[in-house]
Design a protein around this motif. Structure first.
Motif, short mmCIF file in Angstrom:
data_model
loop_
_atom_site.label_atom_id
_atom_site.label_comp_id
_atom_site.label_asym_id
_atom_site.label_seq_id
_atom_site.Cartn_x
_atom_site.Cartn_y
_atom_site.Cartn_z
N UNK A 177 0.84 -1.18 0.00
CA UNK A 177 0.00 0.00 0.00
C UNK A 177 0.89 1.25 0.00
N UNK A 178 0.59 2.18 -0.89
CA UNK A 178 1.43 3.37 -1.03
C UNK A 178 1.50 4.17 0.27
N UNK A 179 0.37 4.32 0.94
CA UNK A 179 0.36 5.08 2.20
C UNK A 179 1.25 4.41 3.25
N UNK A 180 1.24 3.07 3.31
CA UNK A 180 2.10 2.37 4.26
C UNK A 180 3.57 2.51 3.89
N UNK A 181 3.87 2.47 2.59
CA UNK A 181 5.25 2.62 2.13
C UNK A 181 5.79 4.01 2.46
N UNK A 182 4.93 5.00 2.50
CA UNK A 182 5.37 6.35 2.84
C UNK A 182 5.47 6.55 4.36
N UNK A 183 4.83 5.66 5.11
CA UNK A 183 4.81 5.81 6.57
C UNK A 183 5.90 5.03 7.27
N UNK A 184 6.44 4.00 6.60
CA UNK A 184 7.42 3.15 7.27
C UNK A 184 8.34 2.52 6.24
N UNK A 185 9.22 1.62 6.69
CA UNK A 185 10.19 0.98 5.81
C UNK A 185 9.65 -0.32 5.23
N UNK A 186 10.22 -0.72 4.09
CA UNK A 186 9.79 -1.93 3.40
C UNK A 186 10.03 -3.17 4.25
N UNK A 187 11.17 -3.24 4.93
CA UNK A 187 11.46 -4.43 5.74
C UNK A 187 10.49 -4.54 6.92
N UNK A 188 10.06 -3.42 7.47
CA UNK A 188 9.07 -3.48 8.55
C UNK A 188 7.76 -4.05 8.04
N UNK A 189 7.37 -3.66 6.82
CA UNK A 189 6.14 -4.21 6.24
C UNK A 189 6.27 -5.71 6.02
N UNK A 190 7.45 -6.14 5.58
CA UNK A 190 7.67 -7.57 5.38
C UNK A 190 7.55 -8.32 6.70
N UNK A 191 8.20 -7.80 7.73
CA UNK A 191 8.14 -8.47 9.03
C UNK A 191 6.71 -8.52 9.57
N UNK A 192 5.98 -7.43 9.35
CA UNK A 192 4.58 -7.39 9.80
C UNK A 192 3.73 -8.43 9.08
N UNK A 193 4.14 -8.78 7.84
CA UNK A 193 3.41 -9.78 7.06
C UNK A 193 3.87 -11.20 7.37
#
Length: 245
Positions: free
Chosen positions: A160-176
């Motif tokens: 999600x673009x909004x999530x990518x602007x709010x945090x780092x890619x690796x954090x999104x991966x770990x959250x998934x």
């Protein structure tokens, strides 16, 4: 400015370099924060018993490094400190936060594209198959620091673009639920193209640091391939070298 500055006249180290090192350390450690005024060269010279050209040379060396800037009518001002990134599997976002650099992100591209031969080989997917492409401009203190282009296998996670602007890619991966395990990385340097120079507010042809990285999860699956460019005045890589027994 109330820094505890001093010079050792018996040292073989040039006086201007002693002063510049102390000022640089104060910037790196946050004693001199971005926006701080350094003070008058004449006053600083008198305080340390140095000549004005010596103080000017010390300050100019930090201007050349991008740590200070001379502003007409304002004086010499701290711009930022350089981020020194250890060679470990971490994200630029996390490294900037750890360095107190107030990271921000502009998502330039967030789409699905056909995998080139290079991307397909890195991610282990068919050439011409779908991969997710994300292009981001990473800023610190409102200034461009790096341009990041990342490719991910299809269906890995919702980008999600909004999530990518709010945090780092690796954090999104770990959250998934993706467990990052290792990476293969190469570092280089080259001249900035016109497009890169415009993105990073550098002159065309200016030197840029480059990095290519393929990241793997704990099952050995390639989960990300990135090609990044960095402004060397704002960014460096740190190595720890060991003697082989």
């Amino acid at each position: 400015m109330s820094l505890a500055l001093s010079v050792d006249r018996s040292s073989p180290v040039p006086l201007y370099f002693q002063l510049s090192q102390q000022l640089e350390a104060a910037i790196e450690h946050g004693t001199l924060t971005p926006g701080s005024l350094l003070g008058n060269e004449i006053e600083l010279a008198a305080r340390l018993g140095l000549s004005r050209p010596t103080v000017r040379q010390a300050i100019q060396s930090l201007v050349d490094k991008g740590l200070l800037v001379r502003r007409r009518g304002v004086g010499t001002q701290v711009v930022h400190s350089q981020v020194k990134r250890p060679l470990e599997l971490s994200s630029l976002y996390d490294d900037l936060e750890a360095a107190g650099q107030r990271p921000a992100t502009q998502v330039l591209v967030n789409t699905v594209v056909a995998a080139s031969a290079e991307v397909a080989a890195a991610l282990g997917v068919p050439e011409g198959g779908d991969v997710h492409r994300v292009e981001r401009l990473r800023l610190a203190h409102g200034e461009p620091m790096a341009y990041l282009c990342n490719f991910l296998p299809p269906g890995l996670l919702d980008l999600d673009t909004a999530q990518l602007e709010a945090t780092g890619l690796y954090r999104l991966m770990r959250s998934a639920g993706i467990t990052l395990h290792s990476a293969r990385q190469s570092i280089g340097a080259r001249a900035a193209t016109a497009a890169e120079a415009e993105r990073l507010t550098e002159p065309e042809g200016a030197p840029l640091l480059t990095m290519r990285r393929t990241t793997f999860d704990d099952t050995g699956r390639a989960v990300e391939y990135g090609t990044h460019t960095y402004r060397p005045a704002r960014y460096s890589f740190e190595f720890q070298l060991l003697v082989r027994p």
